[in-house]
Design an enzyme around this catalytic site. Structure first.
Site, mmCIF file in Angstrom:
data_model
loop_
_atom_site.group_PDB
_atom_site.id
_atom_site.type_symbol
_atom_site.label_atom_id
_atom_site.label_comp_id
_atom_site.label_asym_id
_atom_site.label_seq_id
_atom_site.Cartn_x
_atom_site.Cartn_y
_atom_site.Cartn_z
ATOM 1 N N GLY A 106 0.839 -1.203 0.000
ATOM 2 C CA GLY A 106 0.000 0.000 0.000
ATOM 3 C C GLY A 106 0.867 1.245 0.000
ATOM 4 C CE LYS A 490 -3.466 -9.756 -22.242
ATOM 5 N NZ LYS A 490 -4.543 -9.592 -21.293
ATOM 6 C CG HIS A 509 -10.690 10.026 -38.116
ATOM 7 N ND1 HIS A 509 -11.293 11.026 -38.844
ATOM 8 C CD2 HIS A 509 -11.523 8.963 -38.178
ATOM 9 C CE1 HIS A 509 -12.457 10.587 -39.314
ATOM 10 N NE2 HIS A 509 -12.619 9.333 -38.926
HETATM 11 O O1 M6R Z 1 -7.649 -7.833 -11.317
HETATM 12 P P1 M6R Z 1 -8.261 -6.887 -12.290
HETATM 13 O O2 M6R Z 1 -9.042 -7.557 -13.347
HETATM 14 O O3 M6R Z 1 -9.044 -5.799 -11.629
HETATM 15 O O4 M6R Z 1 -7.010 -6.191 -12.993
HETATM 16 C C1 M6R Z 1 -7.172 -5.163 -13.908
HETATM 17 C C2 M6R Z 1 -5.903 -4.935 -14.694
HETATM 18 O O5 M6R Z 1 -4.850 -4.571 -13.853
HETATM 19 C C3 M6R Z 1 -5.498 -6.175 -15.503
HETATM 20 O O6 M6R Z 1 -6.517 -6.611 -16.325
HETATM 21 C C4 M6R Z 1 -4.253 -5.854 -16.358
HETATM 22 O O7 M6R Z 1 -4.579 -4.939 -17.356
HETATM 23 C C5 M6R Z 1 -3.661 -7.139 -16.952
HETATM 24 N N1 M6R Z 1 -2.229 -7.108 -16.853
HETATM 25 C C6 M6R Z 1 -3.957 -7.318 -18.382
HETATM 26 O O8 M6R Z 1 -3.414 -8.482 -18.893
#
Ligand code: M6R
Length: 613
Positions: A106, A490, A509
């Site tokens: 945190g 990805k 655009h």
């Molecule tokens: O655990 P969450 O689905 O809330 O996480 C959200 C993003 O941090 C997560 O989807 C991130 O973008 C991944 N690395 C994508 O592969």
């Protein structure tokens, strides 16, 4: 993000802690450390880089006896926020006396003010971290009762924390507390293991207690005593994890990401099983906690999430509007609470998150609750903070997702959103037959995905042709637009190729200025109302020399003809096809990254669960 492990038992704390840190490696980190109680002393060992470095370092820092005999310790993997990932900035941090050690996830937002106050009292700081300030603050508050000292210190702190604290003066206990950063306590036989994530606990016990915000616990080998920060006892139930520790192993695959891509026929079957009503042509999602009557009365669906979960929400937006005739919108979770969203009691807010711990998505949940909306979650990790705070929702049942790059969570998220849209649609506009038709399409998703995975070797061959590019564009229209965004995300996160996702119409655009001979454009052009227009946009790219890789529908020779390479996915409803199309792009990204020699499961700078703003 950062990982915490704490252990208290009879002996062997060092091995348990290092084993636990290894289980948390997937979260992404850049340094690690551990502290053990050794008679009147706290012994600390730290290393920049991997847990393997720490393991080696601890064996040179410490005697084999200490390694074997110490029964209490805390450990940490750090994802740098305040100060670079050096040994000195790694946790645990000690107080001024050196007798108290702390690990922390945190951010202590008022650490500067606290630090200068402590400096005027004679404290000396070694690191640049906010955590060291908290360690000193606890020491400063300590009048012989560690629990009270931690309470007093936490009362002065602004920000978020998940912490574990030990003191040489009070062996036989670990104090742990949370606000905004998860803490789970595994309850074993004459031992307890504390962690920021249940995967570090799995190998030891299935019995866990989740702390809530502002809980503080005194953990001994035989008991867990939980209070609030005002020392009032609180009761938290022991839950069963219900997870198999083998689920967190690679199972013969070279990477977790590849394993998780291959698991999708099964994870999708788990997400869908028992949730389709083939009699009524609807879906059964009891966790939503809403009657058909309440659903019929909703005026709007608002979805919040980050990253891949945000992209799933964007597919959901098309699904709700198209299938359920309800106004739907997606909001970036990080922005949600700051824009003072207009919400009311006929708005249905869906928080989407794999981990259930993403700080911004959690904050969006709290804001939506304040505004009186119906709030529910779509989460993978059972017992996670978002799942508990929303109180209603649908679990994804995708199993542990270890690779930082999200794959199986996305496809389960989209499947569940389609089932939600079906349920709402059935109440608002679908006949039984229409509902049934869509339910059958959803039922076929695991098989559609299996057929894409069968093309793994072909996709690997195609990927080899795109390995040497440093830029790529992903385009799509309609529900394939978020698929293009997800494909780009990805590729960039695991291969470090600069990849941009655009709506296919948007390219001209501005971004089209970047196209040169051979620039890859990955076009998601499956059958559906938007396909012909996408093919038109592909022609515009071809005319500027781009190399086109298309995701097309099997047997669509018109589409194949305008592509340099193509991956054909099985024919399906355009919304359902978003899932196999995404799986094709997951495999493409994986193979490109693999051929580029990238560290696929733990890409640089990234964390699995983003628990800071
Ligand atoms: O655990 P969450 O689905 O809330 O996480 C959200 C993003 O941090 C997560 O989807 C991130 O973008 C991944 N690395 C994508 O592969």
């Amino acid at each position: 993000m950062c990982g915490i492990v704490g252990y208290i038992g009879k002996a062997n704390a060092a091995s348990v802690l290092i084993g636990g840190l290894k289980r948390l490696e997937y979260r992404g980190y850049d340094s690690a450390g551990l502290a053990l109680l050794d008679g009147d002393n706290v012994r600390v060992s730290k290393a920049a880089g991997k847990v393997a470095n720490l393991s080696e370092r601890a064996r040179t820092d410490w005697t084999p006896e200490l390694f074997q005999n110490a029964a209490t310790g805390i450990a940490h993997t750090r994802w740098a926020t305040h100060g670079p990932p050096t040994e000195v900035n790694a946790h645990p941090h000690l107080d001024e006396t050196g007798g108290i050690a702390l690990v922390h996830n945190g951010i202590i937002e008022n650490y500067r003010a606290l630090r200068s106050r402590l400096e005027t009292k004679g404290h000396h700081f070694l690191s640049e971290t906010d955590t060291e300030v908290l360690a000193h603050l606890i020491g400063d508050c300590n009048k012989g009762d560690l629990f009270q000292a931690v309470c007093d210190a936490l009362h002065q702190v602004e920000g978020t924390f998940g912490i574990a604290v030990i003191s040489a003066k009070e062996p036989g206990k670990i104090i742990t507390a949370r606000r905004g950063s998860p803490i789970v306590i595994g309850v074993g036989n004459s031992e307890a293991i504390i962690a920021s994530d249940a995967s570090a606990i799995l190998a030891h016990t299935q019995r866990v207690i989740y702390l809530d915000d502002n809980d503080i616990a005194i953990v001994t080998a035989d008991a867990v005593d939980i209070r609030d920060l005002n020392n009032v006892p609180v009761t938290r139930e022991i839950a069963e994890l219900g997870l198999d520790s083998a689920a967190a192993e690679k199972g013969g695959f070279e990477h977790f990401m590849l394993k998780e891509i291959h698991e999708q026929p099964e994870s999708l079957a788990n997400a869908i099983r028992g949730r389709l009503d083939l009699q009524l042509g609807s879906s059964v999602l009891a966790g939503m906690g809403t009657s058909q009557r309440e659903l019929a009365d909703l005026s709007r669906v608002v979805m919040v999430g980050c990253g891949t979960s945000l992209h799933a929400a964007m597919v959901g937006e098309y699904a709700f509007e198209d299938l359920a005739d309800i106004h739907a919108e997606v909001q970036q979770a990080a922005e949600f609470r700051y824009r003072n969203p207009i919400l009311g009691n006929r708005d249905f807010v869906i928080a989407i998150s794999q981990s259930g711990e993403t700080a911004d998505t959690l904050a969006a949940v709290r804001e939506a609750k304040q505004k009186g909306a119906f709030v529910m979650s779509l989460v993978n990790v059972v017992g996670s903070t978002i799942a508990r705070e929303t109180g209603r929702g649908v679990y994804l049942h995708a199993g542990p997702e270890i690779s930082v790059a999200s794959t199986k969570a996305f496809t389960s998220q989209v499947s569940v959103l389609l089932m939600m849209a079906l349920k709402l649609g059935r109440g608002r506009r679908f006949s039984r037959d229409e509902g049934l038709k869509l339910a059958r399409e959803i039922e076929s998703i695991p098989e559609l995905v299996r057929r894409v995975i069968e093309k793994n070797d072909t996709i690997a061959e195609i990927a080899a042709r795109y390995v040497d590019n440093e830029h790529a564009f992903f385009i799509g229209r309609g529900p394939m637009f978020p698929v293009a965004l997800e494909g780009a995300l990805k590729l960039k996160e695991i291969s470090y190729i600069h990849a941009e996702g655009y709506h296919a119409a948007e390219l001209k655009h501005g971004p089209i200025a970047l196209l040169q001979k051979g620039t890859p454009v990955i076009a998601v052009a499956c059958e559906g109302p938007a396909k012909d227009k996408t093919l038109g946009n592909i022609e515009e790219c071809r005319a500027r020399g781009a190399r086109i890789l298309g995701i097309v529908t099997e047997g669509d020779h018109d589409a194949e003809e305008v592509m340099d390479d193509f991956i054909a996915i099985p024919r399906a409803h355009p919304l359902v096809a978003t899932i196999p199309a995404t799986v094709a792009l997951q495999l493409f990204s994986y193979h490109v990254a693999h051929l580029r020699g990238c560290e696929i499961d733990q890409p640089r700078n990234l964390a699995k669960s983003v628990t800071v703003e």
